[in-house]
Design a protein around this motif. Sequence first.
Motif, PDB file in Angstrom:
ATOM      1  N   MET A   1       9.256   6.953  -8.410  1.00 39.67           N
ATOM      2  CA  MET A   1       8.625   5.811  -7.757  1.00 39.67           C
ATOM      3  C   MET A   1       7.130   5.772  -8.047  1.00 39.67           C
ATOM      4  SD  MET A   1      10.703   6.262  -4.190  1.00 39.67           S
ATOM      5  CE  MET A   1       9.853   4.990  -3.261  1.00 39.67           C
ATOM      6  N   LEU A   2       6.491   6.930  -8.010  1.00 36.72           N
ATOM      7  CA  LEU A   2       5.060   6.986  -8.298  1.00 36.72           C
ATOM      8  C   LEU A   2       4.780   6.595  -9.749  1.00 36.72           C
ATOM      9  CD1 LEU A   2       4.158  10.284  -6.401  1.00 36.72           C
ATOM     10  CD2 LEU A   2       3.501   7.954  -5.742  1.00 36.72           C
ATOM     11  N   LYS A   3       5.620   7.073 -10.656  1.00 34.54           N
ATOM     12  CA  LYS A   3       5.432   6.739 -12.067  1.00 34.54           C
ATOM     13  C   LYS A   3       5.667   5.252 -12.334  1.00 34.54           C
ATOM     14  CE  LYS A   3       6.524  11.352 -13.804  1.00 34.54           C
ATOM     15  NZ  LYS A   3       7.503  12.193 -14.544  1.00 34.54           N
ATOM     16  N   ALA A   4       6.455   4.619 -11.480  1.00 34.04           N
ATOM     17  CA  ALA A   4       6.688   3.177 -11.621  1.00 34.04           C
ATOM     18  C   ALA A   4       5.519   2.359 -11.095  1.00 34.04           C
ATOM     19  CB  ALA A   4       7.967   2.781 -10.886  1.00 34.04           C
ATOM     20  N   GLY A   5       4.542   3.019 -10.461  1.00 33.89           N
ATOM     21  CA  GLY A   5       3.351   2.322  -9.994  1.00 33.89           C
ATOM     22  C   GLY A   5       3.149   2.285  -8.500  1.00 33.89           C
ATOM     23  N   ALA A   6       4.036   2.900  -7.711  1.00 33.50           N
ATOM     24  CA  ALA A   6       3.860   2.906  -6.253  1.00 33.50           C
ATOM     25  C   ALA A   6       2.558   3.615  -5.885  1.00 33.50           C
ATOM     26  CB  ALA A   6       5.038   3.606  -5.585  1.00 33.50           C
ATOM     27  N   PRO A   7       1.711   3.008  -5.044  1.00 32.20           N
ATOM     28  CA  PRO A   7       0.463   3.662  -4.647  1.00 32.20           C
ATOM     29  C   PRO A   7       0.702   4.924  -3.826  1.00 32.20           C
ATOM     30  CG  PRO A   7       0.809   1.640  -3.407  1.00 32.20           C
ATOM     31  CD  PRO A   7       1.846   1.663  -4.474  1.00 32.20           C
ATOM     32  N   SER A   8       1.757   4.941  -3.078  1.00 28.58           N
ATOM     33  CA  SER A   8       2.275   6.140  -2.418  1.00 28.58           C
ATOM     34  C   SER A   8       3.774   5.933  -2.281  1.00 28.58           C
ATOM     35  CB  SER A   8       1.629   6.380  -1.048  1.00 28.58           C
ATOM     36  OG  SER A   8       2.064   5.407  -0.108  1.00 28.58           O
TER      37      SER A   8
ATOM     38  N   LEU B   1       0.820  -1.208   0.000  1.00 31.87           N
ATOM     39  CA  LEU B   1       0.000   0.000   0.000  1.00 31.87           C
ATOM     40  C   LEU B   1       0.854   1.258   0.000  1.00 31.87           C
ATOM     41  CD1 LEU B   1      -2.816  -1.027   2.505  1.00 31.87           C
ATOM     42  CD2 LEU B   1      -2.748  -1.244   0.008  1.00 31.87           C
ATOM     43  N   ALA B   2       2.153   1.094   0.218  1.00 30.22           N
ATOM     44  CA  ALA B   2       3.096   2.217   0.189  1.00 30.22           C
ATOM     45  C   ALA B   2       4.463   1.659  -0.181  1.00 30.22           C
ATOM     46  CB  ALA B   2       3.163   2.921   1.545  1.00 30.22           C
ATOM     47  N   VAL B   3       5.300   2.507  -0.768  1.00 33.53           N
ATOM     48  CA  VAL B   3       6.676   2.121  -1.078  1.00 33.53           C
ATOM     49  C   VAL B   3       7.603   3.171  -0.485  1.00 33.53           C
ATOM     50  CG1 VAL B   3       8.381   1.651  -2.875  1.00 33.53           C
ATOM     51  CG2 VAL B   3       6.002   0.932  -3.205  1.00 33.53           C
ATOM     52  N   ALA B   4       8.641   2.706   0.195  1.00 38.07           N
ATOM     53  CA  ALA B   4       9.608   3.601   0.833  1.00 38.07           C
ATOM     54  C   ALA B   4      10.995   3.375   0.251  1.00 38.07           C
ATOM     55  CB  ALA B   4       9.638   3.365   2.344  1.00 38.07           C
ATOM     56  N   TYR B   5      11.645   4.453  -0.138  1.00 34.30           N
ATOM     57  CA  TYR B   5      13.042   4.417  -0.548  1.00 34.30           C
ATOM     58  C   TYR B   5      13.858   4.669   0.715  1.00 34.30           C
ATOM     59  CZ  TYR B   5      17.405   5.929  -2.824  1.00 34.30           C
ATOM     60  OH  TYR B   5      18.709   6.085  -3.207  1.00 34.30           O
ATOM     61  N   ALA B   6      14.453   3.600   1.258  1.00 39.56           N
ATOM     62  CA  ALA B   6      15.093   3.656   2.572  1.00 39.56           C
ATOM     63  C   ALA B   6      16.587   3.920   2.441  1.00 39.56           C
ATOM     64  CB  ALA B   6      14.832   2.369   3.339  1.00 39.56           C
ATOM     65  N   CYS B   7      16.919   5.125   2.049  1.00 38.17           N
ATOM     66  CA  CYS B   7      18.324   5.534   1.955  1.00 38.17           C
ATOM     67  C   CYS B   7      18.373   7.041   2.132  1.00 38.17           C
ATOM     68  CB  CYS B   7      18.913   5.132   0.612  1.00 38.17           C
ATOM     69  SG  CYS B   7      20.652   5.612   0.406  1.00 38.17           S
TER      70      CYS B   7
END
Length: 253
Positions: free
Chosen positions: A107-114, A82-88
Amino acid sequence: MAFDPKLIVGPELPAQRGIGVVAPFDFALDRELWRWTPDDVSLFMTRLPYVPVPVTVEMASALSDHSIVRQATRDVLAPEPLAVAYACASGSFIRGAEGERELQQAMLKAGAPSATTTSGALVESLSLLGIGRIAVVTPYIDSVTDRLVSFLGAHGVAVVSSVGMGLLNHIWKVGYQEVVNAVSAVDRPEAEAVFISCTNVPTYDIIAPLERMIGKPVLTANQVTMCSALRAMGLQAAGEGQWLVQVSQAPAA
């Protein structure tokens, strides 16, 4: 004897909820991220490709390459987070404020819902707390730490003092006592909070004790990342006694 499935009774499985985590190739603190995660939320981890250079501006820049972040985001979408985090932290501040926004958009353009990044989550957290002046602890060499200071300045956040540990590798081996010593050295009366950068620096167990010691919020890279991702899902992180977790209530439905 015939098997009767009615004899096996248990609670209904909760609906699957998860966060996709895009982490650097050398990320070693998966278990720490889980500690902020509520019991009914899973983490779906993926790692960026190996970069054969030390922890420098060049490495952070490579880790923020849009093409590899887009691919990693797509890879982690299979279990439907339901969410994607770039952890860096460094990868998200190294190209400045505009670079962080572009990374989130990739990330959003790649399909991440948030989508959230560690540095974007830091700015969000400081805004939530109403904080505009901080002290900063990093494990980095000065050229990388300077990029963090510039990134925060572009968001109107003043860094009143900073200290870098000068590490080029094996950051996850930094111990709690080293972090406590660095926070003690960097804190200033004019700093409204202290930020400990890098998602490879372990901090979970010492956040609340440090906050009691210095009497102000102590924010860390993994903490702000998880709080932001969970807020995007309408949830609150787990973290007893941590200032940010206590005020970081999920937005009203």
